[in-house]
Write a protein that holds these residues in place. Structure first.
Motif, mmCIF file in Angstrom:
data_model
loop_
_atom_site.group_PDB
_atom_site.id
_atom_site.type_symbol
_atom_site.label_atom_id
_atom_site.label_comp_id
_atom_site.label_asym_id
_atom_site.label_seq_id
_atom_site.Cartn_x
_atom_site.Cartn_y
_atom_site.Cartn_z
ATOM 1 N N SER A 55 0.847 -1.199 0.000
ATOM 2 C CA SER A 55 0.000 0.000 0.000
ATOM 3 C C SER A 55 0.879 1.244 0.000
ATOM 4 C CB SER A 55 -0.892 0.008 1.242
ATOM 5 O OG SER A 55 -0.094 0.184 2.409
ATOM 6 N N GLU A 56 0.276 2.371 -0.342
ATOM 7 C CA GLU A 56 1.004 3.644 -0.329
ATOM 8 C C GLU A 56 1.486 3.969 1.079
ATOM 9 O OE1 GLU A 56 2.006 5.621 -2.832
ATOM 10 O OE2 GLU A 56 1.243 4.086 -4.191
ATOM 11 N N ALA A 57 0.665 3.650 2.088
ATOM 12 C CA ALA A 57 1.043 3.910 3.480
ATOM 13 C C ALA A 57 2.283 3.099 3.860
ATOM 14 C CB ALA A 57 -0.119 3.583 4.413
ATOM 15 N N PHE A 58 2.327 1.853 3.439
ATOM 16 C CA PHE A 58 3.481 1.009 3.735
ATOM 17 C C PHE A 58 4.736 1.570 3.065
ATOM 18 C CE2 PHE A 58 6.355 -2.421 2.538
ATOM 19 C CZ PHE A 58 6.639 -2.973 3.788
ATOM 20 N N ILE A 59 4.618 1.953 1.825
ATOM 21 C CA ILE A 59 5.767 2.499 1.096
ATOM 22 C C ILE A 59 6.268 3.764 1.771
ATOM 23 C CG2 ILE A 59 6.484 3.544 -1.087
ATOM 24 C CD1 ILE A 59 4.568 1.543 -2.472
ATOM 25 N N SER A 60 5.346 4.610 2.174
ATOM 26 C CA SER A 60 5.715 5.853 2.842
ATOM 27 C C SER A 60 6.436 5.574 4.161
ATOM 28 C CB SER A 60 4.463 6.691 3.082
ATOM 29 O OG SER A 60 4.784 7.847 3.805
ATOM 30 N N GLU A 61 5.866 4.679 4.965
ATOM 31 C CA GLU A 61 6.476 4.323 6.249
ATOM 32 C C GLU A 61 7.851 3.697 6.053
ATOM 33 O OE1 GLU A 61 7.081 4.041 10.243
ATOM 34 O OE2 GLU A 61 5.477 5.140 9.228
ATOM 35 N N LEU A 62 7.976 2.862 5.065
ATOM 36 C CA LEU A 62 9.255 2.221 4.776
ATOM 37 C C LEU A 62 10.302 3.261 4.395
ATOM 38 C CD1 LEU A 62 10.670 -0.516 4.565
ATOM 39 C CD2 LEU A 62 9.972 -0.599 2.181
ATOM 40 N N GLY A 63 9.889 4.228 3.590
ATOM 41 C CA GLY A 63 10.807 5.304 3.203
ATOM 42 C C GLY A 63 11.290 6.091 4.410
ATOM 43 N N LYS A 64 10.379 6.374 5.334
ATOM 44 C CA LYS A 64 10.762 7.109 6.549
ATOM 45 C C LYS A 64 11.744 6.296 7.382
ATOM 46 C CE LYS A 64 6.309 9.429 6.862
ATOM 47 N NZ LYS A 64 5.013 9.467 7.562
ATOM 48 N N ARG A 65 11.480 5.004 7.540
ATOM 49 C CA ARG A 65 12.385 4.150 8.318
ATOM 50 C C ARG A 65 13.770 4.055 7.679
ATOM 51 N NH1 ARG A 65 8.805 -1.135 10.023
ATOM 52 N NH2 ARG A 65 7.202 -0.025 11.176
ATOM 53 N N LEU A 66 13.784 4.025 6.358
ATOM 54 C CA LEU A 66 15.043 3.940 5.649
ATOM 55 C C LEU A 66 15.864 5.200 5.849
ATOM 56 C CD1 LEU A 66 15.986 1.604 3.809
ATOM 57 C CD2 LEU A 66 15.479 3.084 1.879
ATOM 58 N N MET A 67 15.199 6.343 5.821
ATOM 59 C CA MET A 67 15.903 7.619 6.002
ATOM 60 C C MET A 67 16.478 7.726 7.415
ATOM 61 S SD MET A 67 15.903 8.967 3.117
ATOM 62 C CE MET A 67 16.315 10.674 3.307
ATOM 63 N N VAL A 68 15.768 7.187 8.408
ATOM 64 C CA VAL A 68 16.247 7.222 9.785
ATOM 65 C C VAL A 68 17.526 6.403 9.921
ATOM 66 C CG1 VAL A 68 15.718 6.486 12.145
ATOM 67 C CG2 VAL A 68 14.008 7.695 10.802
ATOM 68 N N ARG A 69 17.574 5.290 9.257
ATOM 69 C CA ARG A 69 18.756 4.418 9.341
ATOM 70 C C ARG A 69 19.891 5.029 8.565
ATOM 71 N NH1 ARG A 69 17.826 -1.482 10.631
ATOM 72 N NH2 ARG A 69 15.850 -1.377 11.683
#
Length: 69
Positions: A55-69
């Motif tokens: 879903s778009e929400a999952f993709i968005s959340e994944l992108g945020k987590r990736l940026m944090v790492r």
């Protein structure tokens, strides 16, 4: 033998994609039916499975987590 099997399988996949039935394809190759039929049924079953996409929400959340790492 393996090349013959692959060629028959490929031809049947194309014909099934054009709307032909598995039986119609295999009628042309009665000597190879036992080998090819289970493979064709597997392909048809797998291609009929629902497509899964994030879903778009999952993709968005994944992108945020990736940026944090």
């Amino acid at each position: 033998m393996a090349t013959k099997l692959v060629n028959i399988f490929d031809e049947c996949i194309i014909r099934i994609g054009e709307g032909k039935s598995i039986d119609t394809c295999l009628d042309r190759y009665p000597d190879m039916r036992k080998e090819v039929e289970p493979l064709l049924h597997t392909v048809v079953s797998v291609s009929a499975a629902p497509k899964v996409a994030p879903s778009e929400a999952f993709i968005s959340e994944l992108g945020k987590r990736l940026m944090v790492r």
